[in-house]
Design a protein around this motif. Sequence first.
Motif, short mmCIF file in Angstrom:
data_model
loop_
_atom_site.label_atom_id
_atom_site.label_comp_id
_atom_site.label_asym_id
_atom_site.label_seq_id
_atom_site.Cartn_x
_atom_site.Cartn_y
_atom_site.Cartn_z
N THR A 90 -27.39 -23.47 -14.30
CA THR A 90 -26.24 -24.25 -13.86
C THR A 90 -24.68 -23.87 -14.31
O THR A 90 -24.97 -22.58 -14.53
CB THR A 90 -25.93 -25.67 -13.72
OG1 THR A 90 -25.88 -25.82 -15.27
CG2 THR A 90 -27.46 -26.12 -12.87
N GLY A 91 -23.76 -23.49 -13.08
CA GLY A 91 -22.32 -23.12 -13.42
C GLY A 91 -22.56 -21.71 -13.22
O GLY A 91 -23.38 -21.11 -12.13
N ASP A 92 -21.54 -20.71 -13.11
CA ASP A 92 -21.27 -19.26 -12.74
C ASP A 92 -20.77 -18.24 -14.22
O ASP A 92 -21.32 -18.64 -15.04
CB ASP A 92 -19.61 -19.57 -12.24
CG ASP A 92 -18.45 -19.96 -13.34
OD1 ASP A 92 -18.61 -19.60 -13.68
OD2 ASP A 92 -17.73 -20.88 -12.37
N SER A 137 -16.85 -17.18 -16.27
CA SER A 137 -16.74 -18.44 -18.12
C SER A 137 -17.77 -18.43 -18.84
O SER A 137 -18.87 -18.51 -18.34
CB SER A 137 -15.73 -19.20 -16.72
OG SER A 137 -16.62 -20.47 -16.45
N THR A 138 -17.10 -19.40 -19.85
CA THR A 138 -18.92 -19.65 -20.47
C THR A 138 -19.20 -20.42 -20.21
O THR A 138 -19.09 -21.01 -19.40
CB THR A 138 -17.77 -20.18 -22.12
OG1 THR A 138 -16.67 -19.44 -22.21
CG2 THR A 138 -18.84 -20.53 -22.86
N ASN A 139 -20.18 -19.56 -20.22
CA ASN A 139 -21.62 -20.66 -19.80
C ASN A 139 -22.48 -20.23 -20.78
O ASN A 139 -23.30 -19.14 -20.44
CB ASN A 139 -22.32 -19.53 -18.32
CG ASN A 139 -23.32 -21.06 -17.61
OD1 ASN A 139 -24.06 -21.26 -18.24
ND2 ASN A 139 -23.25 -20.49 -16.24
N GLN A 140 -22.94 -21.51 -21.91
CA GLN A 140 -24.36 -21.06 -22.47
C GLN A 140 -25.37 -20.79 -22.09
O GLN A 140 -26.52 -20.28 -22.50
CB GLN A 140 -23.69 -22.10 -23.71
CG GLN A 140 -23.29 -21.71 -24.50
CD GLN A 140 -22.40 -23.46 -25.26
OE1 GLN A 140 -22.40 -24.30 -24.90
NE2 GLN A 140 -22.08 -22.91 -26.21
N THR A 141 -25.43 -21.71 -20.87
CA THR A 141 -27.11 -21.76 -20.42
C THR A 141 -27.89 -20.55 -19.80
O THR A 141 -28.60 -19.81 -19.84
CB THR A 141 -26.94 -22.76 -18.93
OG1 THR A 141 -26.41 -23.79 -19.51
CG2 THR A 141 -27.93 -22.89 -18.59
#
Lengths: 639, 258
Positions: free
Chosen positions: A545-547, A550-554
């Motif tokens: 999920t997310g993009d 930017s910070t995206n730990q996944t």
Amino acid sequence: MVELNAKIPAGDIAEKWDNYKSDMKLVNPNNKRKFKVIVVGSGLAGASAAATLAELGYQVDVFTFHDSPRRAHSIAAQGGINAAKNYHGDGDSVHRLFYDTIKGGDFRAREGNVHRLAQVSVNIIDQMVAQGVPFAREYGGLLDNRSFGGAQVSRTFYARGQTGQQLLLGAYQQLARQIGLGNVRLFNRTELVDTVVIDGRCAGIVVRDLITGEIASHAAHATVLCTGGYGNVFFLSTNAMQCNVTAAWRAHRQGAAFANPCYTQIHPTCIPQADDTQSKLTLMSESLRNDGRVWVPKNADETRSADQIPEEDRDYYLERLYPSFGNLAPRDISSRAAKRAVDSGRGVGPLKNGVYLDFSAAINRLGKGVVQERYGNLFEMYERIAGENPYDVPMRIYPATHYTMGGLWVDYELMTTVPGLYAAGEANFSDHGANRLGASALMQGLADGYFVLPYTIGNYLAPMLNKSTPGVDHPEFKAAETGARARYQQYLDIKGTRSPDWFHRELGKIIWDYCGMERTEQGLEKALSELPPLYEEFQKDLRVTGDGASTNQTLEKAGRVDDFFQLGMLMCKDALERNESCGGHFRAEYQDEEGEAQRDDENFAHVAAWEWTGDPMNATRHAEELEFETIHLAKRSYK
Amino acid sequence: MSNHLTNLTLKVWRQSGPNDGGHFESYRIDSISDEASFLEMLDVLNEKLIGDGKEAVVFDHDCREGICGTCSLMIDGQAHGPQRGTATCQLHMRKFQSNQEIVIEPWRATAFPIVKDLMVDRSAFDRIVEAGGFITAPTGGAPDANLIPIAKPVADASMDAAECIGCGACVAACPNGAANLFTSAKVAHLNLLPQGQAERWSRVEAMVETMDEHFGSCTNHGECEAACPKSISIDFIAMMHKDYRKAKFKNRRLIAQI
């Protein structure tokens, strides 16, 4: 086609390193600033290498995915660092440390490298004391030592239970000075996502900014990977959460051979898993086994609490099976014995997944005060995690993955099979053979970074003076950037149903069950049949999920799990091909009547170095024969 | 057997980037083992969020053994939560109760700008160390390690200071956002040792002045010591002030000569 030339210098074992240094090429101090060196990772090896190279005058760029270089996982080492100082006059010497390390590694390490390690070990202590590392002292003000497994002398220097922390802070401070002086550029929260090879030499790296998601290239004359081990392939290990194999694996995919991936070390005294949410395991110092007694109930259906179980219903299995060593049996042997006890249904604790480490006898014998003085901080740590007071209730322990001896293949100069690409510290395979002795990881990281790389890199760079090297606008860099962008976009685009952590857990279970403490041909074949379909599922059903902007730990985790999958396959292949038991690699088919590892020196006294072919299931195995000129091959016995 | 906590409400600070205003969002944890660590509880939350197609909460963490200093979090207004001398990663759910509401925020300090959600930028700490938190000892020239005996109490005191993990709880807990405990721990670690004497005065001056560029001023609240996961003593702050005062004279050659 990978060529394995270890480039061991000529001469007697004790003279090889001096011979090398006399013959190597030098870069004039004024010319050093013309060379750029990239160091990836800021642990003991990375920080010490970067600081030293910058002091010498090279331009150095340091990359770490942490927010600060001081966070690297070297910081978590507890016990100590070995050095052949012989400060206690107990018969230690460079040769003895060399011998102990070769023997401890079950005769699967390269003599030349290990001897150099023992030689420079003494310089490390001098250097770290000069940096202000507050090692433990005796009342007279001199340095204190303790003894550790696999040695008959006291050669381990320590700083309370935080030796790794203090050494890393020493190296970090030295690096910080160079950053402050402008000699090192630091790129924090920046992760390596590819290495770039142009005209047969490493031209630099491609990185991803973990704050903005931007992909960028960095070119250099030489690149050093000090990116640690791959223990997190097991999902549960004592490694920090972010430890990963990506840098080493991406280098492997660009042509760097990966050596002995099946050599992994299991540490016998960790706190067992408490529930399904568990994210990592915590190590309790091995020193506890000096006074704790290991036992399990005799009956699998035991329901009483530990203090209600009478002596006759307890099985002190280490004392029973290994009367001469008892609770201090070597790491691998104690680990396997614990596994067998738990597998027999006699495990303790709510999940029946541990064995007792009982201090009641020691408390009765020595008094609570003495036990507290020796182990107070460890007992506190245990109580914080397990919620039980070990003064009243026996500790519960179980083995866990702790260190990986395998890694990128390097020659005597710590150069991988890709010219210009180096690997140091846990990321390389070079010094510990099939098993690492306690307190030797810190020693190797600092030896590589302080006292080996600064010399050997100069030898490589000297002939490159005033020759042009490819810059970041070279098409190969652009192609690698495009590939990296596509890779991370791909993770986002799958839009499946399972998180990266879910796949990581499933991967870890397979590796632990079939390529963990005890391996069999059948089990490894099962693993190799289960891994590809799971990996395929990962590629089809991953959900991030997310993009990517930017910070995206996944998303970061997805990339790391991808590489762990590929490494996991290679590990199992390597374990399957090595038809012997040695050190941390225990194949159940190859043991003697006492359950000890049975080596096959005739067929396997070699390093297995794997070449990338596009598919880890079809990697090509190369062998570097190990030549024992100084030490006689013998059965590794601690009786 | 482990017990489970049920019906927890988490009020978590969400902020998409440095320029976003940020807001609290509430999440429910139906059930969690009391054996789980606080960060494992957040892992569970994140798995749930990903399952729901939402973006996971960003937070810094790494070793989960209380030594790397990466984790942070204000938990119900306390840096590293309610347990003394314990970093967030070592805090376990058995310290909480069912039906509790738990407020989770990032470190609150101007010098630690928020990167995203619960993650902040602590690189100002690195700037302080780069200014003088080292002993100049280039590789290779070190004398034998036993050449300078160091009295055990001195080595022990230095080690007490050196235990700092650089997490930033001291700054987050301080009403002024001061970094005196962090800076003084590094100053004391090196200034106590014989090896650190050559640069003692220039070190403390450079570090204190860099600290002042980034952080607030200390007014002796002592919140830092209470929040410190390594229980580092504020005595080191007193020592740093003393050294700084001396340094201001010693480093001014004319005055020193009088």
